[in-house]
Structures are given as C-alpha cells and as structure tokens.
Design a protein around this motif. Sequence first.
Motif, PDB file in Angstrom:
ATOM      1  N   GLY A  19      38.300  39.019  31.601  1.00  0.00           N
ATOM      2  CA  GLY A  19      37.927  39.240  32.992  1.00  0.00           C
ATOM      3  C   GLY A  19      38.477  38.175  33.927  1.00  0.00           C
ATOM      4  O   GLY A  19      38.341  38.282  35.136  1.00  0.00           O
ATOM      5  N   ALA A  21      41.627  36.776  35.536  1.00  0.00           N
ATOM      6  CA  ALA A  21      43.022  37.146  35.782  1.00  0.00           C
ATOM      7  C   ALA A  21      43.895  35.907  35.957  1.00  0.00           C
ATOM      8  O   ALA A  21      45.002  35.836  35.438  1.00  0.00           O
ATOM      9  CB  ALA A  21      43.119  38.036  37.018  1.00  0.00           C
ATOM     10  N   LYS A  35      40.168  33.758  39.668  1.00  0.00           N
ATOM     11  CA  LYS A  35      40.309  35.129  40.163  1.00  0.00           C
ATOM     12  C   LYS A  35      40.145  36.055  38.977  1.00  0.00           C
ATOM     13  O   LYS A  35      40.687  35.802  37.901  1.00  0.00           O
ATOM     14  CB  LYS A  35      41.684  35.345  40.793  1.00  0.00           C
ATOM     15  N   GLY A  36      39.378  37.115  39.175  1.00  0.00           N
ATOM     16  CA  GLY A  36      39.192  38.076  38.104  1.00  0.00           C
ATOM     17  C   GLY A  36      38.014  38.983  38.356  1.00  0.00           C
ATOM     18  O   GLY A  36      37.446  39.010  39.452  1.00  0.00           O
ATOM     19  N   THR A  37      37.636  39.685  37.318  1.00  0.00           N
ATOM     20  CA  THR A  37      36.551  40.661  37.429  1.00  0.00           C
ATOM     21  C   THR A  37      35.277  40.207  36.729  1.00  0.00           C
ATOM     22  O   THR A  37      34.303  40.937  36.704  1.00  0.00           O
ATOM     23  CB  THR A  37      36.994  42.003  36.821  1.00  0.00           C
ATOM     24  N   ILE A  38      35.265  39.015  36.180  1.00  0.00           N
ATOM     25  CA  ILE A  38      34.094  38.513  35.471  1.00  0.00           C
ATOM     26  C   ILE A  38      32.987  38.191  36.482  1.00  0.00           C
ATOM     27  O   ILE A  38      33.251  37.593  37.534  1.00  0.00           O
ATOM     28  CB  ILE A  38      34.455  37.271  34.634  1.00  0.00           C
ATOM     29  N   PRO A  39      31.746  38.602  36.197  1.00  0.00           N
ATOM     30  CA  PRO A  39      30.639  38.259  37.098  1.00  0.00           C
ATOM     31  C   PRO A  39      30.450  36.738  37.183  1.00  0.00           C
ATOM     32  O   PRO A  39      30.659  36.018  36.200  1.00  0.00           O
ATOM     33  CB  PRO A  39      29.426  38.921  36.440  1.00  0.00           C
ATOM     34  N   TYR A  40      30.055  36.260  38.347  1.00  0.00           N
ATOM     35  CA  TYR A  40      29.908  34.823  38.584  1.00  0.00           C
ATOM     36  C   TYR A  40      28.986  34.171  37.565  1.00  0.00           C
ATOM     37  O   TYR A  40      29.307  33.111  37.029  1.00  0.00           O
ATOM     38  CB  TYR A  40      29.413  34.555  40.015  1.00  0.00           C
ATOM     39  N   THR A  59      31.172  33.631  45.288  1.00  0.00           N
ATOM     40  CA  THR A  59      31.963  34.794  44.974  1.00  0.00           C
ATOM     41  C   THR A  59      32.567  35.309  46.264  1.00  0.00           C
ATOM     42  O   THR A  59      31.866  35.476  47.261  1.00  0.00           O
ATOM     43  CB  THR A  59      31.082  35.893  44.338  1.00  0.00           C
ATOM     44  N   ALA A  61      34.778  38.443  47.836  1.00  0.00           N
ATOM     45  CA  ALA A  61      35.230  39.804  47.565  1.00  0.00           C
ATOM     46  C   ALA A  61      36.647  40.032  48.001  1.00  0.00           C
ATOM     47  O   ALA A  61      37.199  39.369  48.793  1.00  0.00           O
ATOM     48  CB  ALA A  61      34.323  40.814  48.239  1.00  0.00           C
TER      49      ALA A  61
END
Length: 61
Positions: A19, A21, A35-40, A59, A61
């Motif tokens: 997650g 990037a 940067k990525g899609t992993i939750p904080y 975080t 968006a």
Amino acid sequence: MTCSGCSGAVDRVLKKTEGVASYDISLEKQEVLVKGTIPYDDLKAKIAKTGKEIISGETVA
C-alpha cells in the motif's frame, strides 16, 4: 530519527509495506512523507514497530 540507523529502520519497513507507493525520508527534517493507499493508522503502527516515535501526522487526499 536522529541517525542513519533510524532512517534505515524506517526505510526497511516501508519497502516491505503493501500500500506504500513511494516515500521520502529526510533525516535533516526528521520527517517521512509517504504516498500510497495504506490507512494512516496502519502506517503509523508499522513505523512504531521500529521503535521510532511519531510526533504528528496527517492524511492528505
């Protein structure tokens, strides 16, 4: 993070974290930008496992 060992520990964890990037570790600023899609909260837990203190985070968006 106060030394290259500290930043190296964070680098090793982030390399393996799904997650994430990309990331930038600044020892001078004592800062890590991820940067990525992993939750904080998941990211914070991963970094905390290195023994490094997380003072603040946000975080974007």
